[in-house]
Design a protein around this motif. Structure first.
Motif: not given
Length: 413
Positions: A190-194, A226-229
């Motif tokens: 989860p921390q990497v996802r954030r 989610e990242t707006e890549v």
């Protein structure tokens, strides 16, 4: 260039008894909702047995032969790309350090390969595997060389091995391709996802487009959304295929569905925030009113501390300085309390740099939510609710409530 044959799958070459083909994997722009490029990949086979690219280049008996093979493969990709009916997409071609060095020494060879196919440098993206360049100066010279000729340059596999931002700042690539390991870690941690969206944002601030490669599942694709890549590539969208290129309607439908699901997920998440703001908002307002009359923080915070997700409640003055000790929730004290002992006493701390303080001061009377962050008090992942109001002395102040972010996010999901 001598082309040994042409089939319904495009031009083919021969090397040491192997048949060489170009396979192309689509690269999509999520915002444009279409294919904007193809990465060219060599596929070799003999007697219906495929030979992996690594083994193919291991067949070369010398560096000179390896360079000739690499040049042969590049020419094959250029020829197959040039044969397509539309050149509205970029062609991504991988270049190793040895070939790049040869191009530097003899740019005419590269020009002649393009001219033979009737192509322009602007149609081609040179993919450079950053970690293979041990010589920093050579990497800088190679990127500058290709860009000066008009090619676009992509740094491949960023985030793996020895990748670092210093190189990105110095060499200024046009595109940064994030290694598949990034999306895999984001899927399991989860921390990497954030953090991944912030990594993407930071790369974009260097002036480069961002691309996540190796996306193989729907879950990974949704994380990427989610990242707006900017760009996406992977088996979930399309596998590399031989033959002539065409916009695949199934692929376009997949992109549309990703947008629909991403919008729905974002709305659900926002609704979760609204629910929690509503749940705590009225109590935050009552606590502020209590403080504006009595100035007693402990009594004002009692309704807020009744929630099992709360960590602490504290008061900041108009300069962001914490007034006295925070009111703690004993049931949420964690093992971090002992490890962060020097930071636990936050009385007199100045939190004026925090966005939750600045927003509360700028728009008083409204409850504000922070993003998840690691608390500088105890090391827990938390989120802060803040509300600006006027104290009993007529001074503007901010009441803050820290919540355990993991519990809050899981409850909102």
């Amino acid at each position: 260039m001598h082309l040994s044959s042409i089939t319904h799958q495009g031009f083919q070459e021969a090397y040491r008894g192997l048949s060489l083909q170009s396979h192309f994997q689509p690269i999509v722009s999520l915002s444009h909702q279409r294919v904007i490029g193809y990465e060219a990949l060599v596929r070799s086979s003999a007697n219906a047995r495929s030979v992996p690219p690594v083994q193919l280049f291991q067949l070369a008996s010398s560096l000179n032969e390896e360079l000739q093979l690499d040049s042969q493969v590049r020419a094959l990709h250029l020829q197959n790309y040039a044969a397509q009916s539309s050149h509205g997409q970029w062609l991504f071609i991988n270049v190793n350090p040895e070939t790049a060095t040869q191009d530097l020494a003899n740019p005419h060879h590269l020009w002649s390969q393009l001219a033979e196919c009737g192509l322009r440098p602007q149609q081609v993206v040179i993919e450079i595997l950053e970690k293979r360049f041990r010589d920093e100066g050579l990497l800088h010279d190679v990127v500058a060389f290709y860009k000066q000729l008009g090619f676009l340059v992509a740094i491949d596999d960023f985030g793996a091995g020895e990748s670092n931002f210093n190189r990105i700042w110095r060499i200024e690539p046009d595109i940064v391709k994030l290694d598949r390991s990034n999306i895999l870690q984001a899927e399991s941690k989860p921390q990497v996802r954030r953090i991944l969206p912030r990594l993407i944002a930071l790369i974009r601030e260097t002036g480069a487009l961002t691309l996540i490669e190796g996306v193989e599942t729907r879950e990974q694709a949704m994380i990427a959304m989610e990242t707006e890549v900017d760009l996406l590539q992977g088996f979930y969208l399309a596998r590399p295929e031989a033959g002539f290129l065409a916009q695949d309607e199934t692929l376009l439908e997949t992109i549309h569905h990703l947008h629909e699901n991403s919008l729905r997920s974002s709305q659900e998440f926002d609704n979760g925030y609204v629910l929690w703001r509503n749940r705590f908002g009225e109590r935050m307002q009552r606590a502020a009113q209590h403080l504006s009359h009595s100035g007693n923080l402990r009594n004002a915070c009692k309704p807020l501390m009744a929630e099992d997700r709360t960590l602490r409640c504290y008061l900041l003055d108009r300069r962001g300085v914490q007034q006295g000790e925070a009111i703690l929730q004993p049931s949420n004290l964690t093992a971090n309390e002992q490890r962060f002992t020097p930071l636990l006493d936050s009385s007199g701390a100045c939190w004026s740099r925090r966005s939750y303080f600045r927003r509360a001061m700028a728009v008083p009377g409204r409850v504000h939510f922070s993003r998840p962050y690691m608390s500088a008090t105890d090391g827990d992942l938390c989120m802060t609710l803040s509300l600006g109001f006027f104290s009993n002395l007529g001074q503007q102040a901010v009441i803050c409530l820290d919540l355990l972010a993991d519990q809050l996010l899981s409850a909102s999901a």
